[in-house]
Design an enzyme around this catalytic site. Structure first.
Site, PDB file in Angstrom:
ATOM      1  CB  THR A 183      -0.941   0.036   1.218  1.00  0.00           C
ATOM      2  OG1 THR A 183      -0.167   0.108   2.421  1.00  0.00           O
ATOM      3  CG2 THR A 183      -1.829  -1.195   1.268  1.00  0.00           C
ATOM      4  N   GLY A 184       0.348   2.356  -0.418  1.00  0.00           N
ATOM      5  CA  GLY A 184       1.121   3.582  -0.574  1.00  0.00           C
ATOM      6  C   GLY A 184       1.550   4.195   0.738  1.00  0.00           C
ATOM      7  CE1 TYR A 225      -0.377   0.734  -8.978  1.00  0.00           C
ATOM      8  CE2 TYR A 225       1.420   1.278  -7.480  1.00  0.00           C
ATOM      9  CZ  TYR A 225       0.090   0.952  -7.699  1.00  0.00           C
ATOM     10  OH  TYR A 225      -0.753   0.834  -6.630  1.00  0.00           O
ATOM     11  CB  THR A 237       0.093  -3.114  -8.795  1.00  0.00           C
ATOM     12  OG1 THR A 237       0.538  -3.909  -7.697  1.00  0.00           O
ATOM     13  CG2 THR A 237      -1.340  -2.668  -8.537  1.00  0.00           C
ATOM     14  CG  HIS A 273      -6.028  -0.815  -6.864  1.00  0.00           C
ATOM     15  ND1 HIS A 273      -4.894  -0.993  -7.613  1.00  0.00           N
ATOM     16  CD2 HIS A 273      -5.697   0.069  -5.904  1.00  0.00           C
ATOM     17  CE1 HIS A 273      -3.928  -0.214  -7.144  1.00  0.00           C
ATOM     18  NE2 HIS A 273      -4.399   0.444  -6.103  1.00  0.00           N
ATOM     19  CG  ASP A 325      -5.873  -7.608  -3.267  1.00  0.00           C
ATOM     20  OD1 ASP A 325      -6.462  -6.558  -2.989  1.00  0.00           O
ATOM     21  OD2 ASP A 325      -5.321  -7.828  -4.356  1.00  0.00           O
ATOM     22  N   GLY A 363     -11.325  -7.214   0.729  1.00  0.00           N
ATOM     23  CA  GLY A 363     -12.417  -7.478   1.669  1.00  0.00           C
ATOM     24  C   GLY A 363     -12.110  -8.445   2.790  1.00  0.00           C
ATOM     25  CB  ILE A 364      -9.136 -10.460   3.794  1.00  0.00           C
ATOM     26  CG1 ILE A 364      -9.097 -11.230   2.476  1.00  0.00           C
ATOM     27  CG2 ILE A 364      -8.739 -11.339   4.978  1.00  0.00           C
ATOM     28  CD1 ILE A 364      -9.932 -12.475   2.460  1.00  0.00           C
ATOM     29  NE  ARG A 372     -10.124   0.430   2.159  1.00  0.00           N
ATOM     30  CZ  ARG A 372     -10.266   0.066   0.884  1.00  0.00           C
ATOM     31  NH1 ARG A 372     -10.185  -1.224   0.555  1.00  0.00           N
ATOM     32  NH2 ARG A 372     -10.453   0.965  -0.060  1.00  0.00           N
TER      33      ARG A 372
END
Length: 402
Positions: free
Chosen positions: A88-89, A137, A163, A289, A320, A322-323, A344
Site C-alpha cells: 500500500t502507498g 506500477y 500492479t 484494487h 485480495d 475485503g478480508i 486496510r
C-alpha cells in the site's frame, strides 16, 4: 465515584473491526478517510466485504482434529499462514510506517509487500523483512523501470509484484480527502483543525522527528532526490498503459536479474488470466484494487474460482479484497486461492498500535483460520476445497470466458 475501566488502555484488540474503530479515533479525519474510501459510489468496495456473507459452512459436531496447521507454501516460501501483506502507498498512519509492518510480517512468519509509492526505502524494508515482495506500477521509461528492478534486487527482495489494476477512476461521491504535496507550514496551518483533535497521533510523529515528507524514495533516480508523491503520480498517469508484450518484457527483465517470483496483480477475467500465463508470470492476484479501481467490478472473492479453474496448476492464484477475518481467508483458499493479501486490515492495526497492532491483526486472522479448520474437521489449510463451503447458485462471476 467513577470507576476507571481497566481495559480502556489495553492496546490489544480482538477483531479487525475493533482495530478499525481505534484507527478512526486515533487518526485525523483526512488520513482515516484516505484509508476507507473507494472509487465513485463505493459499490465495489462494499461488495468486496459483503460477498463473503453469502458463503457458508457446514461444521461438524464431533470428530474434529486435535492438532491443526495454518502453515502453507506460497511463491516458493514457507509461511505460517496463507495471509500476505499487500503493498500500500505512503503509510502516514504511524511514524514507523512500512518498517513496522515489515517487522511484524517477519515476526509472524509471512511475506511483506512494499509499494512503489512507499514512504520508506526498499533497503530499509528488506533489511527488516528479508522476504519482501517489491511492487511496481507501469510507470516511466523502460530503462528507468529496469533501474528500479535492479535496485530492488540488490536490496534483497524475493519477488516482484506488477500492479496493473488501476484506471485512475478515483472520484468519490462523498469527496476525496486532501493529500498535500508537501508538509510545510501552510499545510500544517490548514490541517491544524483536524490534527489538533488527535493529539496522540501528533505526539507520536513529534517524538519521531516530525511528519513524513510525502516523497517516494523508491522512485528516486540513482543519486538523485526522491520525487514528491504527486510528481511520482504524474509520471504514472502520463506513462502509456502496458500491453501484454510489455508484461512479458517485465517478466523477462526480472528473470534476467535472477529475481525469482513474478506476481501480476489485478486480474479479474479468465481470458486475462490465461494471457498472464502465456506472458510467463509465476503467480497472479485476483484483485479490483480494494474497490479503488473501476467501480462496479465484482467482488474479488466472486472471481477467484473461475480464474483458478482457468489456469489450473500452471501458476499460483492469490486474492485480495475485503478480508476482515480468518473465516474470509478460509473461504478464499477453499475456492482456489493459494493465499490472500490484506491491505486496510493491517493499516488499521498499524494505526492502532504500530508493529504490535499489525502482529495483532495477523494473530486474529490466524485464530479465525484455526477455528474454521477445527469446525470443518480439517487438520490443515492444505485440505480446504470448495465442497467445504455452502456456495449459493450464481455466486461466481465468470468474466471474459468467451
Amino acid at each position: 465515584m467513577r470507576i476507571k475501566n481497566p481495559w480502556a488502555q489495553n492496546p490489544w484488540f480482538e477483531s479487525v473491526a475493533v482495530a478499525q474503530e481505534r484507527a478512526r479515533k486515533r487518526l485525523p479525519q483526512p488520513v482515516y478517510g484516505a484509508l476507507v474510501g473507494g472509487s465513485e459510489r463505493g459499490q465495489t468496495l462494499s461488495e468486496n466485504e459483503t460477498a463473503f456473507r453469502e458463503l457458508g459452512f457446514a461444521p461438524h459436531v464431533a470428530g474434529q482434529q486435535a492438532e491443526r496447521s495454518t502453515q502453507t507454501r506460497v511463491l516458493g516460501e514457507d509461511v505460517s499462514l496463507p495471509v500476505l501483506i499487500s503493498p500500500t502507498g505512503v503509510q502516514a498512519v504511524h511514524p514507523d510506517g512500512e518498517v513496522a509492518v515489515a517487522r511484524a510480517a517477519a515476526a509472524r512468519g509471512t511475506l511483506m509487500g512494499l509499494s512503489n509509492f512507499a514512504s520508506r526505502s526498499v533497503e530499509e524494508v528488506a533489511a527488516a523483512a528479508p522476504r519482501t515482495l517489491f511492487q511496481m506500477y507501469w510507470t516511466g521509461e523502460r530503462d528507468v523501470m529496469v533501474q528500479r528492478m535492479e535496485r530492488a534486487r540488490q536490496a534483497g527482495v524475493s519477488g516482484l509484484i506488477a500492479t496493473l489494476d488501476w484506471s485512475f477512476s478515483i472520484g468519490r461521491d462523498w469527496g476525496s480527502p486532501e493529500i498535500p504535496e508537501r508538509v510545510d507550514l501552510r499545510t500544517m496551518l490548514r490541517q491544524a483543525p483536524h490534527v489538533l483533535r488527535r493529539p496522540r497521533w501528533l505526539a507520536a510523529f513529534a517524538r519521531n522527528g516530525g511528519f513524513p515528507d510525502l516523497t517516494a524514495p523508491n522512485l528516486a533516480p540513482p543519486g538523485g532526490p526522491s520525487p514528491t508523491f504527486f510528481g511520482a503520480y504524474y509520471e504514472w498517469m502520463t506513462t502509456p498503459p502496458p500491453s501484454w508484450d510489455d508484461v512479458a518484457w517485465m517478466v523477462e527483465q526480472w528473470a534476467q536479474l535472477g529475481g525469482g517470483t513474478f506476481v501480476l496483480k489485478g486480474v479479474c477475467r479468465v481470458d486475462d488470466a490465461r494471457r498472464a500465463v502465456d506472458a510467463g508470470v509465476s503467480a497472479l492476484s485476483v484483485s479490483n484494487h480494494g474497490g479503488n479501481n473501476l467501480d462496479g467490478t465484482p467482488a474479488a472473492i466472486r472471481m477467484v474460482k473461475p480464474v483458478a479453474d482457468s489456469v489450473g496448476d500452471q501458476v499460483e492464484v492469490l486474492m485480495d479484497g475485503g478480508i476482515r477475518r480468518g473465516s474470509d481467508v478460509v473461504k478464499a483458499v477453499a475456492l482456489g486461492a493459494r493465499a490472500v493479501l490484506i491491505g486496510r486490515a493491517y493499516l488499521w492495526g498499524l494505526a492502532a498500535n504500530g508493529q504490535a497492532g499489525v502482529e495483532n491483526v495477523l494473530d486474529i486472522l490466524r485464530g479465525g483460520i484455526d477455528s474454521a479448520l477445527m469446525a470443518l474437521g480439517l487438520s490443515s489449510v492444505e485440505e480446504l476445497r470448495s465442497e467445504h463451503l455452502l456456495v449459493p447458485d450464481g455466486f461466481h462471476r465468470v468474466l471474459g470466458d468467451r
